[in-house]
Design a protein around this motif. Structure first.
Motif, mmCIF file in Angstrom:
data_model
loop_
_atom_site.group_PDB
_atom_site.id
_atom_site.type_symbol
_atom_site.label_atom_id
_atom_site.label_comp_id
_atom_site.label_asym_id
_atom_site.label_seq_id
_atom_site.Cartn_x
_atom_site.Cartn_y
_atom_site.Cartn_z
ATOM 1 N N PHE A 257 42.955 30.189 36.021
ATOM 2 C CA PHE A 257 42.807 31.379 35.771
ATOM 3 C C PHE A 257 42.284 32.168 37.022
ATOM 4 O O PHE A 257 42.734 33.429 37.349
ATOM 5 C CB PHE A 257 41.930 31.508 34.406
ATOM 6 C CG PHE A 257 41.355 32.955 34.229
ATOM 7 C CD1 PHE A 257 42.369 33.875 33.750
ATOM 8 C CD2 PHE A 257 40.025 32.935 34.159
ATOM 9 C CE1 PHE A 257 41.775 35.131 33.454
ATOM 10 C CE2 PHE A 257 39.599 34.379 34.190
ATOM 11 C CZ PHE A 257 40.422 35.290 33.519
ATOM 12 N N SER A 258 41.236 31.754 37.676
ATOM 13 C CA SER A 258 40.513 32.394 38.516
ATOM 14 C C SER A 258 41.389 32.813 39.758
ATOM 15 O O SER A 258 41.609 33.816 40.346
ATOM 16 C CB SER A 258 39.357 31.508 39.249
ATOM 17 O OG SER A 258 38.431 31.595 38.330
ATOM 18 N N LEU A 259 42.426 31.704 40.077
ATOM 19 C CA LEU A 259 43.667 31.780 40.970
ATOM 20 C C LEU A 259 44.407 32.762 40.739
ATOM 21 O O LEU A 259 44.942 33.750 41.597
ATOM 22 C CB LEU A 259 44.015 30.584 41.594
ATOM 23 C CG LEU A 259 43.038 29.521 41.942
ATOM 24 C CD1 LEU A 259 43.903 28.165 42.233
ATOM 25 C CD2 LEU A 259 42.804 29.854 43.495
ATOM 26 N N LEU A 260 44.715 32.881 39.579
ATOM 27 C CA LEU A 260 45.632 33.875 39.217
ATOM 28 C C LEU A 260 45.257 35.377 39.088
ATOM 29 O O LEU A 260 45.914 36.039 39.303
ATOM 30 C CB LEU A 260 46.228 33.665 37.707
ATOM 31 C CG LEU A 260 47.385 32.705 37.511
ATOM 32 C CD1 LEU A 260 47.494 32.307 35.910
ATOM 33 C CD2 LEU A 260 48.801 33.274 38.126
ATOM 34 N N VAL A 261 43.807 35.456 38.751
ATOM 35 C CA VAL A 261 43.406 36.730 38.880
ATOM 36 C C VAL A 261 43.187 37.342 40.570
ATOM 37 O O VAL A 261 43.624 38.593 40.385
ATOM 38 C CB VAL A 261 41.802 36.892 38.272
ATOM 39 C CG1 VAL A 261 41.224 38.245 38.818
ATOM 40 C CG2 VAL A 261 41.900 36.547 36.667
ATOM 41 N N ALA A 262 43.039 36.449 41.276
ATOM 42 C CA ALA A 262 42.860 36.988 42.564
ATOM 43 C C ALA A 262 44.393 37.261 42.963
ATOM 44 O O ALA A 262 44.492 38.426 43.773
ATOM 45 C CB ALA A 262 42.195 35.906 43.430
ATOM 46 N N ALA A 263 45.239 36.531 42.785
ATOM 47 C CA ALA A 263 46.664 36.406 43.261
ATOM 48 C C ALA A 263 47.252 37.890 42.634
ATOM 49 O O ALA A 263 47.991 38.645 43.281
ATOM 50 C CB ALA A 263 47.512 35.382 42.992
ATOM 51 N N GLN A 264 47.317 38.024 41.277
ATOM 52 C CA GLN A 264 47.830 39.191 40.682
ATOM 53 C C GLN A 264 47.003 40.398 40.987
ATOM 54 O O GLN A 264 47.593 41.520 40.979
ATOM 55 C CB GLN A 264 47.902 38.762 39.152
ATOM 56 C CG GLN A 264 48.762 37.718 38.580
ATOM 57 C CD GLN A 264 50.137 37.949 39.132
ATOM 58 O OE1 GLN A 264 50.720 39.090 38.655
ATOM 59 N NE2 GLN A 264 50.685 36.941 39.866
ATOM 60 N N ALA A 265 45.787 40.539 41.048
ATOM 61 C CA ALA A 265 44.991 41.640 41.290
ATOM 62 C C ALA A 265 45.336 42.099 42.647
ATOM 63 O O ALA A 265 45.160 43.239 42.951
ATOM 64 C CB ALA A 265 43.416 41.516 41.178
ATOM 65 N N ALA A 266 45.639 41.233 43.654
ATOM 66 C CA ALA A 266 46.035 41.612 44.891
ATOM 67 C C ALA A 266 47.332 42.448 44.870
ATOM 68 O O ALA A 266 47.527 43.424 45.730
ATOM 69 C CB ALA A 266 46.431 40.609 45.905
ATOM 70 N N LYS A 267 48.206 42.179 43.936
ATOM 71 C CA LYS A 267 49.316 43.049 43.904
ATOM 72 C C LYS A 267 49.390 44.393 43.040
ATOM 73 O O LYS A 267 49.677 45.666 43.398
ATOM 74 C CB LYS A 267 50.307 42.364 43.151
ATOM 75 C CG LYS A 267 50.823 40.973 43.629
ATOM 76 C CD LYS A 267 51.821 40.077 42.950
ATOM 77 C CE LYS A 267 52.304 38.664 43.365
ATOM 78 N NZ LYS A 267 53.149 38.136 42.540
ATOM 79 N N SER A 268 48.253 44.248 41.885
ATOM 80 C CA SER A 268 48.028 45.472 41.085
ATOM 81 C C SER A 268 46.753 44.822 40.321
ATOM 82 O O SER A 268 46.655 44.018 39.706
ATOM 83 C CB SER A 268 49.136 45.897 40.012
ATOM 84 O OG SER A 268 48.668 46.822 39.246
#
Length: 448
Positions: A257-268
């Motif tokens: 979940f933490s990795l997904l938050v970082a990766a997706q937030a970098a896009k939007s």
């Protein structure tokens, strides 16, 4: 403490305590044997503080805090006043000289027992030995599954995560197949075998552990705490929500979940987070924000904390802690000799040696984890000092002990020429070991 001051400070504390205790052992027994002690020094080089005691001994703290020494009256170092002849070191019977030499390591061993005892009385907090396997790693292929609880390593029961890792690290030195008994999330026990014999030779423990692929099981994808004033709380998430997906991508655990938050937030920064609350599916739009907390590098945050890992606290009463301390000291002594033996025979790589940089880093990490962990660290370093000082290397206590044992057998001291040659050989060996340990520390710092 910052990244430089903290390790240096705790290294000085560690060496100050352990070296002083070691040298006090030599000092105390020398005085009991009637030897005149000229100087008791904590540190080397120029004195920054000193005084003369009523006993005539000069006590000092020197500017280089990486050791210490006890200077005794010794005829080999100069003329001795006839009035002090009976208080001179070499004049004493060989058994008294042996006692004085052994006293330093013996006091380190006493310190180890006391430190372990205090650790158990204070209470040693640790994580439960619940692990997972890195995909496609040796552990995964051997059958380790997410959430497995390690019950025994090589037939020896383990109660904590650190015990499990320590047992596996010791086994990695020999690179032999290792039996592992685990209990899965379904409650069923399984006996696995880790094929450590497939590991390549000549690597250090850290590299072996990486190839083995066993790590602490990540927390479940549950928002245990939702912090007020952060995006998740503003969007409506609540403590206890089970996170299902981020932007449509499923979440297996809190780490994912933490990795997904970082990766997706970098896009939007606007994240579509699906959760399950009391069995009902809910969806929220959470606007992540880039922020630095407590001086750490800035990262995307939404203000959600994972559930705490299951904790195990090993705590005993003062009497029961004595037995636990003796057991811990014995087990770690056996492990230390096992490591030394494997290095000497070439089964284990000398890359496992650590110097002052490695000790400083571990000292700082242990101190940050609490009193019990720092006591454990002090106990282990003190035990290492006791064992290493007894190795039959001239210039170490073990080298002097070897000289005196030879004297006992042959009935007369070794010649001064032989002893000097031994000292030069000992210094060469010691500096080689120190240089190798320092090289290993630098290599780990730069390349790992």
């Amino acid at each position: 403490m910052n990244s430089i001051f903290g390790p240096v400070f705790w290294l000085l504390v560690t060496l100050g305590v352990l070296v002083t205790f070691h040298e006090f052992g030599h000092f105390w027994v020398a005085r009991r044997c009637g030897v005149k002690v000229l100087r008791f020094s904590v540190g080397f080089g120029r004195a920054i503080w000193k005084r003369i005691g009523k006993d005539g001994t000069e006590y000092q703290v020197a500017i280089i805090p990486l050791g210490g020494y006890v200077k005794m009256l010794d005829a080999r170092e100069g003329e001795v006043d006839p009035a002090d002849q009976g208080r001179e070191f070499t004049h004493k019977p060989v058994w008294q000289r042996i006692a004085i030499v052994v006293a330093g390591p013996a006091f380190n061993l006493i310190f180890t027992l006391v430190a372990f005892w205090a650790m158990f009385v204070v209470g040693m907090p640790d994580a439960a030995p619940i692990v997972t396997a890195v995909p496609h790693s040796m552990a995964a292929e051997a059958g380790v599954r997410p959430g497995d609880r390690v019950l025994a390593v090589d037939g020896k029961p383990v109660d904590t995560l650190s015990d499990a890792y320590e047992a596996m690290a010791n086994a990695l030195l020999g690179r032999e197949p290792l039996p592992l008994r685990v209990r899965g999330g379904d409650g069923a026990e399984r006996l696995l075998t880790l094929p450590l014999n497939q590991l390549p030779a000549g690597q250090d423990i850290g590299q072996y552990l990486e190839k083995l692929g066993i790590k602490t099981a990540p927390a479940a994808p549950v928002a245990a705490v939702v912090r007020a004033g952060f995006p998740a709380a503003a969007a409506g998430l609540q403590g206890g929500d089970r996170i299902v997906s981020v932007n449509g991508q499923p979440v297996a655990d809190f780490e994912a979940f933490s990795l997904l938050v970082a990766a997706q937030a970098a896009k939007s920064p606007a994240l579509a987070i699906a959760v399950e609350r009391q069995g009902k599916p809910l969806a929220f739009t959470v606007n992540a924000r880039m922020e630095s907390i407590e001086g750490q590098p800035s990262r995307w945050l939404i203000g959600v904390s994972p559930p705490q890992a299951e904790q195990v606290v090993r705590r005993y009463g003062p009497v029961a802690a004595v037995s636990a301390s003796l057991t811990a000291t014995w087990d770690n002594t056996v492990s230390l000799f096992n490591m030394i033996g494997k290095m000497v025979t070439g089964q284990a790589s000398t890359k496992n040696l650590s110097g002052v940089i490695g000790i400083a880093q571990v000292a700082n990490a242990s101190a940050s984890m609490g009193l019990a962990w720092f006591l454990r660290f002090l106990a282990l370093v003190s035990l290492s000092l006791a064992v290493l000082n007894l190795l039959p290397i001239p210039v170490l206590d073990g080298g002097h002990l070897l000289y005196y044992l030879i004297e006992l057998v042959k009935g007369s001291p070794l010649s001064e020429r032989t002893m000097m040659a031994g000292q030069y050989i000992g210094l060469a060996l010691l500096f080689t070991l120190m240089g190798l340990a320092f090289y290993n520390d630098i290599h780990r710092s730069l390349f790992l």
